[in-house]
Design an enzyme around this catalytic site. Sequence first.
Site, PDB file in Angstrom:
ATOM      1  CD  GLU A 155      -6.889  90.028  32.097  1.00 18.47           C
ATOM      2  OE1 GLU A 155      -6.226  89.113  31.500  1.00 18.47           O
ATOM      3  OE2 GLU A 155      -6.869  90.256  33.384  1.00 18.47           O
ATOM      4  NE  ARG A 175     -10.675  92.448  35.739  1.00 19.96           N
ATOM      5  CZ  ARG A 175      -9.589  91.789  35.133  1.00 19.96           C
ATOM      6  NH1 ARG A 175      -8.998  90.318  35.579  1.00 19.96           N
ATOM      7  NH2 ARG A 175      -8.820  92.248  34.232  1.00 19.96           N
ATOM      8  CE1 TYR A 177      -8.761  84.852  43.856  1.00 17.48           C
ATOM      9  CE2 TYR A 177      -6.781  84.109  43.127  1.00 17.48           C
ATOM     10  CZ  TYR A 177      -7.486  84.648  43.782  1.00 17.48           C
ATOM     11  OH  TYR A 177      -6.668  85.399  44.828  1.00 17.48           O
ATOM     12  CB  THR A 196      -3.211  92.275  31.529  1.00 18.26           C
ATOM     13  OG1 THR A 196      -4.099  91.709  31.748  1.00 18.26           O
ATOM     14  CG2 THR A 196      -3.441  93.869  31.364  1.00 18.26           C
ATOM     15  CE  LYS A 241      -8.755  86.029  33.447  1.00 20.68           C
ATOM     16  NZ  LYS A 241      -8.114  87.124  33.062  1.00 20.68           N
ATOM     17  CB  THR A 262     -10.366  84.561  24.661  1.00 18.53           C
ATOM     18  OG1 THR A 262     -10.515  84.130  25.517  1.00 18.53           O
ATOM     19  CG2 THR A 262      -8.824  85.372  24.384  1.00 18.53           C
ATOM     20  CG  ASP A 318      -8.001  86.861  29.549  1.00 21.58           C
ATOM     21  OD1 ASP A 318      -8.976  86.205  29.228  1.00 21.58           O
ATOM     22  OD2 ASP A 318      -7.164  86.911  30.259  1.00 21.58           O
ATOM     23  CD  GLU A 323      -3.959  88.480  27.912  1.00 15.50           C
ATOM     24  OE1 GLU A 323      -3.370  87.538  27.279  1.00 15.50           O
ATOM     25  OE2 GLU A 323      -4.653  88.364  28.786  1.00 15.50           O
ATOM     26  CG  ASP A 374      -4.193  84.588  29.134  1.00 16.84           C
ATOM     27  OD1 ASP A 374      -3.203  85.147  28.417  1.00 16.84           O
ATOM     28  OD2 ASP A 374      -4.740  85.426  30.126  1.00 16.84           O
ATOM     29  CD  GLN A 391      -9.992  87.197  37.530  1.00 14.04           C
ATOM     30  OE1 GLN A 391     -10.432  88.093  36.739  1.00 14.04           O
ATOM     31  NE2 GLN A 391      -8.688  86.891  37.523  1.00 14.04           N
ATOM     32  CD  GLU A 433      -3.043  96.412  35.436  1.00 20.16           C
ATOM     33  OE1 GLU A 433      -2.032  96.995  35.567  1.00 20.16           O
ATOM     34  OE2 GLU A 433      -3.328  95.516  34.558  1.00 20.16           O
ATOM     35  CG  HIS A 482      -1.433  92.559  34.902  1.00 16.41           C
ATOM     36  ND1 HIS A 482      -2.793  93.132  35.010  1.00 16.41           N
ATOM     37  CD2 HIS A 482      -1.827  91.263  34.770  1.00 16.41           C
ATOM     38  CE1 HIS A 482      -3.630  92.274  35.138  1.00 16.41           C
ATOM     39  NE2 HIS A 482      -3.114  91.011  35.051  1.00 16.41           N
TER      40      HIS A 482
END
Lengths: 438, 438
Positions: A211, A249, A256, A372, A265, A269, A245, A213, A139, A252, A386, A146
């Site tokens: 997300e 959050r 992360y 994204t 994630k 997917t 995706d 994509e 990814d 994450q 976002e 983004h």
Amino acid sequence: MTRTLDHTHDPAAVSWVESARRPNGDFPIQNLPFGVFQRRGRGEAARIGVAIGDEIVDLSRAIGQGLLAGVDQEVQAAGSSRSLNAVMALGRDAARQLRHRLFALLEQGAPDQQAATGCLVPAETVDLLLPVDVGDYTDFYASIHHATNIGTMFRPESPLLPNYKFVPIGYHGRASSLVVGGTAVRRPMGQIKDDQAPTPVFGPTRALDYECEIGAYIASGNALGTEIRLADAEKHLFGISLLNDWSARDIQRWEYQPLGPFLAKNFATSVSAWVVTTDALAPFRVPAFDRPSGDPDPLPYLFSEANQRGGGIDVSVEVWLSTARMRAENVAAVRLSRSSLATMYWTTAQLITHHASNGCNLRPGDLLGSGTISGPSRDARGCLQELVGRAGESINLPTGEQRRFLMDGDEVTLRGACERAGTVRIGLGECRGLVLPA
Amino acid sequence: MTRTLDHTHDPAAVSWVESARRPNGDFPIQNLPFGVFQRRGRGEAARIGVAIGDEIVDLSRAIGQGLLAGVDQEVQAAGSSRSLNAVMALGRDAARQLRHRLFALLEQGAPDQQAATGCLVPAETVDLLLPVDVGDYTDFYASIHHATNIGTMFRPESPLLPNYKFVPIGYHGRASSLVVGGTAVRRPMGQIKDDQAPTPVFGPTRALDYECEIGAYIASGNALGTEIRLADAEKHLFGISLLNDWSARDIQRWEYQPLGPFLAKNFATSVSAWVVTTDALAPFRVPAFDRPSGDPDPLPYLFSEANQRGGGIDVSVEVWLSTARMRAENVAAVRLSRSSLATMYWTTAQLITHHASNGCNLRPGDLLGSGTISGPSRDARGCLQELVGRAGESINLPTGEQRRFLMDGDEVTLRGACERAGTVRIGLGECRGLVLPA
């Protein structure tokens, strides 16, 4: 890059399949995307199909009936298999041979119309399956809009990291949890730590996001230890589909650092069922992102005049949301955003070349997510994080409901299409996912 | 966890295969690790083998000759395939059946010795292949000593991030570039930015490193959307091997924010050829890491008394280096470090449970790297970056050569073994890799 148009791009061409002539349909004769399907309730093996209007060409049946005469024998053999990998492994030429021959079969006035009719299966009678056995899924993070929007939330003082304009940032995702559009997605559990709390708790995510994509599939690969030059990159690009995706959050944010997203994630997917070939996209090529003055040029291995001129693909993508209550009250889904792959800072060819620049081997069927796709405007933001920011804004829905993140019963649908004056619209179909409770 | 010992762990048992009786050999009758081999120069297909001393049992030949009578038919069918995946998919019991039957065949006094002798192939006459078709490869970061040492270089004020003692940190690696030990590794190209330089350059890495790890292979998997409870985790652990997570530190430093390592790692990952089963490791189980007072307990989903008591595995791993000049001058390889999986902050069972805790599906043959295995002492640091630090120290070699990072022609060999008083040594074999120029 590959902009050569031929008779398969002729906007005047029409199919004898009536549903393929519907204005603004996804699958006119100029498209012919590949997928894998299984007829419901028949216990038959999965097989490759090609979408035309509301019908699907059963490729192995067409091959078995000799309707693909002229196509190389090895391509016919690959076309009779159960996933697209074998076709992909034969390179873009194999897909082109199939596309050209199918075009001739399906075009109005085709001599074989009657035989070909026997190879059509109504799309509504099949299950669409994951079209590719993906070896590795990568990814990327190719939208500067983004990256800037997200970076602003985490690092308001320096939203864009110093590497962004040099490195097509990417990371490895999970291949096992790829699912085809239409598959419901279970809300994941995970470690969540509130800013004020001293320790994390384990529980269902409270910040489930999508997300939006584009996924790009690799045709022929490269051997370990060899590069793919930018001039050759598109020869390795079989085609594209939609990709969601899904992201948690809160999980994450806590997990992360320092090695990137993982459990936030890899619970699912989604990819759309139809893979639109690079050839079908030829009329929609646009220049690469127009870097504002002051931005560095790409390093030489990521730069070519041809890529600057036509490395972009103008595919617009949309996100639609429908809640359980909206469906119960017959309220139509609402569109949350619309953006275009053409606004990405890096072209798909650059992603491929960068990926192999250290000798990493790409294999047929490998999947590269764009990251994204967000544009510069507010309504072009391709994920909820976002759209709602960190300040606590919400999205207001026609039912009076509000959303910051996805609730159980919400259904997210991605749609995508190429549209341009003087061409026939090429659709990517849709990629749908219903959120199930944890 | 699984500590039950049976007659296959009897230290007094010996094989009629003489080379398996050599003291301190890797492959005594108590081990019986699985791999995949191909006899050189015969054009035969790959097949599963089991190491015994300097010999390999040709498993499909043994099965074909009826020597594995009593083993379930589906296990015998899986044992006749070309990779370990089918055996793994049948779960740990399948491996146990095979191991027990092979033990009986190979033990001194076995009635079938003569027939079994005909199924032995000298190890020196074969090529060992990648034993597993790995669907997804995940790399963890489970050594607190490694995380602290590395963290000190990047963030001296807060070496260990706040999530470390709660989250078994991991990320997805690349499956396509997994290679079996013995495969030479080409120095990767990549973007490198010196601290003082305004922009990066693209060129061969100047900071090529190894990381000494243990790889754990998944036996039966879990369905997407389901968890693996800690109490069940070891049922999903087929066995372990050595793993070298080659890393380009300069590429890594520039690319890794915000999504983690990518091209710095995915050019090659080496695994050793033999997979030592969880059953063979039973005598070497030790308690989980003894968390110092003040460290938080694992969250409940990562905690069990059984895991605390016996979740660790005391496998020691060593890194040996030989340069081209050392080999030319007949200077023996030097040992750079020695450490143990028992010092990891998280047990392998905890890694498995955490990985599936969000519903992520693990598949048979999936590979989980432990992360660099470093112990508390200086000579237990499992990668060059830790050994040389950022201050510019070097390693002095007997030839007068010095190393901060790997040079072309250097050969790195990982070795691993379980040793404990009152038991027979169980070896993991070795994992070798020669560095080729870019």
